[in-house]
Design a protein around this motif. Structure first.
Motif, short mmCIF file in Angstrom:
data_model
loop_
_atom_site.label_atom_id
_atom_site.label_comp_id
_atom_site.label_asym_id
_atom_site.label_seq_id
_atom_site.Cartn_x
_atom_site.Cartn_y
_atom_site.Cartn_z
N MET A 1 6.24 5.80 -21.88
CA MET A 1 5.82 4.49 -21.40
C MET A 1 6.25 4.27 -19.95
O MET A 1 5.56 3.59 -19.19
N ALA A 2 7.36 4.87 -19.55
CA ALA A 2 7.87 4.71 -18.19
C ALA A 2 7.27 5.70 -17.19
O ALA A 2 7.19 5.42 -15.99
N SER B 1 -1.11 2.88 -21.68
CA SER B 1 -0.79 2.94 -23.10
C SER B 1 -0.58 4.39 -23.49
O SER B 1 -1.29 5.28 -23.01
N VAL B 2 0.38 4.63 -24.37
CA VAL B 2 0.67 5.98 -24.82
C VAL B 2 -0.28 6.38 -25.94
O VAL B 2 -0.83 7.47 -25.94
N VAL C 1 6.40 -4.95 -20.29
CA VAL C 1 6.36 -4.00 -21.39
C VAL C 1 6.18 -4.73 -22.72
O VAL C 1 6.76 -5.79 -22.94
N ASP C 2 5.41 -4.10 -23.60
CA ASP C 2 5.35 -4.54 -24.99
C ASP C 2 5.01 -3.34 -25.86
O ASP C 2 4.53 -2.32 -25.36
N ASP C 3 5.25 -3.47 -27.15
CA ASP C 3 4.96 -2.35 -28.05
C ASP C 3 3.46 -2.20 -28.28
O ASP C 3 2.97 -1.11 -28.49
N SER D 1 2.89 -1.82 -19.49
CA SER D 1 2.99 -0.58 -20.26
C SER D 1 3.14 -0.90 -21.74
O SER D 1 3.92 -1.79 -22.12
N PHE D 2 2.41 -0.14 -22.57
CA PHE D 2 2.40 -0.36 -24.01
C PHE D 2 2.57 0.97 -24.74
O PHE D 2 2.11 2.00 -24.26
#
Length: 186
Positions: free
Chosen positions: A41-42, A167-168, A118-120, A146-147
């Motif tokens: 995410m980073a 997003s990942v 950031v959030d999940d 970023s998610f």
């Protein structure tokens, strides 16, 4: 390499019929997967001179703190009313059935600081849009969002335009299997 999609449990009809819930608790319980998720995410923001990583409660906090460490940045929580003890900036926003509000300490983000939010999960984008508006009120420079997971069919990314979204793991309505972005395997 860690295949993060293997740590996302699919629970049909939760919290109501017709919903396929993406449960990340197996990922959170595995130290290697949790570390890989935070790093993924980073990663796109490593060279962007982030000053602050901000996240709305509660699951965003899980990833924001290790990401802040990875990015050499501070962490600032964005909370619901009644949770922060100091002077506040607030932003009220509309929900499907009512309103909600987010708050941040007035000294949490200084004007001009470079912030990653950031959030999940990115679904409809309402909470993240409210976070962006709150940080704009603080005169922050929002570098991106970023998610871990993006539910693409719900249109949240469009709502966050013009901010860069990463997003990942991305899930599409027509494909119940995960469609991994290039950083999905870390």
């Amino acid at each position: 390499m860690v295949d993060l999609s293997k740590y996302v449990r699919e629970i049909p009809d939760y919290p109501k019929p017709g919903i396929l819930f993406r449960d990340i608790t197996p990922m959170l319980a595995d130290p290697q997967a949790l570390a890989a998720a935070a790093k993924a995410m980073a990663a796109p923001f490593l060279d962007m001179k982030i000053d602050i990583v901000a996240a709305a409660e509660a699951r965003g906090f899980i990833f924001a703190t290790p990401m802040a460490i990875e990015l050499g940045a501070g962490f600032v929580p964005i909370r619901k009313p009644g949770k922060l003890p100091f002077d506040l900036h607030s932003f009220a926003y509309e929900l499907e059935y009512g309103t909600d509000e987010l708050q941040i300490h007035v000294d949490g983000v200084k004007p001009g600081q470079r912030v990653l939010i950031v959030d999940d999960l990115l679904a409809t984008g309402g909470t993240m849009e409210a976070c962006c508006r709150l940080l704009e009120k603080c005169e922050a420079k929002i570098v991106g969002c970023s998610f871990l997971i993006h539910l693409a069919q719900l249109g949240g990314e469009d709502r966050l335009n013009p901010y860069h979204c990463h997003s990942v793991l991305t899930y599409d309505q027509d494909d119940l299997e995960s469609e991994l972005s290039p950083s999905g395997r870390v």
